[in-house]
Scaffold this active site. Sequence first.
Site, PDB file in Angstrom:
ATOM      1  N   GLY A   1       0.459   4.678  -6.497  1.00  0.00           N
ATOM      2  CA  GLY A   1       1.490   4.749  -6.172  1.00  0.00           C
ATOM      3  C   GLY A   1       1.587   4.236  -4.986  1.00  0.00           C
ATOM      4  O   GLY A   1       2.220   4.751  -3.965  1.00  0.00           O
ATOM      5  N   THR A   2       1.297   3.028  -3.945  1.00  0.00           N
ATOM      6  CA  THR A   2       1.070   2.272  -2.726  1.00  0.00           C
ATOM      7  C   THR A   2       2.055   1.121  -2.603  1.00  0.00           C
ATOM      8  O   THR A   2       2.436   0.519  -3.590  1.00  0.00           O
ATOM      9  CB  THR A   2      -0.366   1.688  -2.768  1.00  0.00           C
ATOM     10  OG1 THR A   2      -1.270   2.775  -2.900  1.00  0.00           O
ATOM     11  CG2 THR A   2      -0.679   0.888  -1.540  1.00  0.00           C
ATOM     12  N   VAL A   3       2.416   0.810  -1.362  1.00  0.00           N
ATOM     13  CA  VAL A   3       3.187  -0.410  -1.125  1.00  0.00           C
ATOM     14  C   VAL A   3       2.410  -1.290  -0.165  1.00  0.00           C
ATOM     15  O   VAL A   3       1.790  -0.821   0.786  1.00  0.00           O
ATOM     16  CB  VAL A   3       4.596  -0.128  -0.551  1.00  0.00           C
ATOM     17  CG1 VAL A   3       5.439   0.608  -1.591  1.00  0.00           C
ATOM     18  CG2 VAL A   3       4.548   0.652   0.756  1.00  0.00           C
TER      19      VAL A   3
ATOM     20  N   SER B   1       0.878   4.191   1.803  1.00  0.00           N
ATOM     21  CA  SER B   1       0.883   4.782   0.476  1.00  0.00           C
ATOM     22  C   SER B   1       0.887   6.294   0.527  1.00  0.00           C
ATOM     23  O   SER B   1       0.348   6.903   1.441  1.00  0.00           O
ATOM     24  CB  SER B   1      -0.358   4.315  -0.291  1.00  0.00           C
ATOM     25  OG  SER B   1      -0.514   5.019  -1.500  1.00  0.00           O
TER      26      SER B   1
END
Length: 531
Positions: A348-350, A367
Amino acid sequence: MDLRAHHHYPSRRSALVARNIVSTSQPLAAQAGLAMLARGGNAVDAALAAAITLPLVEPTGNGIGSDAFCILWDGTELHGLNASGRAPAGWTPEYFAGQDAIPMLGWDSVTVPGAVSGWVALSERFGKLPFETLFEPAIDYAQNGFPVSPVIAKLWALAGARFGDQPGFAEAFLPDGRAPTAGEIFRSPDMARTLQLIAESRGQAFYQGALAEKIEAFAKNHGAAMRASDLAAHQADWCGTIDQGFDDVTLHEIPPNGQGIAGLMALGMLDHTPIRDLDADDPLAMHLQIEAMKLALKDTEAYVGDLDHMTHVTPDAMLDPGYLQERAKFIQPDRATDFATGTPAARGTVYLTAADASGMMVSFIQSNYAGFGSGVVVPGTGISLQNRGAGFSLDPRSQNVVAPGKRPFHTIIPAFLTRHGQPLMSFGVMGGPMQAQGHLQMTLRTQLWDQDVQMAVDAPRWRVTGGLGLACETTLPDATLQKLSDMGHLVDVEEPDSAFGFGGAQIIARLENGTYAAGSDPRKDGQAVGL
């Protein structure tokens, strides 16, 4: 890198070429960064405005309670920043007595959030614009709303079932009792107020003020260990980078507690294979990368932890050229192997990236770990808290065993390439265990096989899953999948947009004339923008 190369992968996007570029996984965040460049800011200002906006527009991958890491070329030299948090003082092994593992959800998975400290550290050292200015786009979206983008809407709906019963989650992220759909307007007045407090106090409210007090009070209400004193003790660390060469390029990663060393180890092992004689999409080229990555991940999972606690096996030992050469000998040229852990000598990370006309390049990642992280959202604040504590081990023999004030093993990693000491490419591939594997694939596609940045991003990906397991995208040809299967890989075919399965890449490459080319992953909602 040949920008004129024939593009033979599905998306058929062209690389964006400009003097100033921002590439992120969500278009509104990319536009926030571009707005800072238009106002005279630099690449750090652009990266931070995007990073500050992403907890609102892409909450499925990060939040204000995230951790973050950054690799930055300031125009002269490379810097590394570790803004990951540490375990609360109350997290002794005894605290988790009777459990087999740290929980994945809830308060007992939450370590001190570090992202806000990273925003402050980067702005203070390298930013040009006032810190408060960087928050304006995010606060505007939070107050007035924004339309939710399609991929994020899909992930948000999946998260509703997983996190809906976690403390504070539904109130903050399930308006009207459900996740917002694609195109629906989402607002968060609570997040607007929180961002305003962080902006005005330069982060102090989060670690020593009103927000810290709210985090502690909510933790106490749920019998959790987090205290305001844990937040006050936190600091981000300028940590430099570790690196591995391959021909005339060097891949740089943040030192442990992150998994970036796995990408370096795999690259070092491939130096001792015939991969240079193969084409990018040759099944044998994939096989060699897969086997090197399996070897690297075995050691990473066994030995990596908080750098201050890696007293038995050190990063230097794991990257020792002789050790990597010996490990490479285990790679069979035509057969998959279920490798054992190696034994390095004891010692679930950007994701987003930005670059500007002055030569500054920023590789930044933040994240919450498992999508919305722990699922815990502090009431009245919009602060969703990461679940990085799940990265700890409860095995007392592990270098990664939980302990007060210790950083857990981390999956999120930014990457950077140089050639002969000069900046070449800032990039990352968000998505849990995919990240080091993605770094290896992006490095080889752009450098060994001369693919442009968008082509490398669009190319089909693979992901090792443990043992002989191998996940492959449906876009890989049937003949390739069959060949990998014939070699003994247990192939599982997955759709490219299967949650975070194959990650989301963003890349900026510096061209010989001083401009940049950027690619953005079609598996996500994002885009590269420039001026």
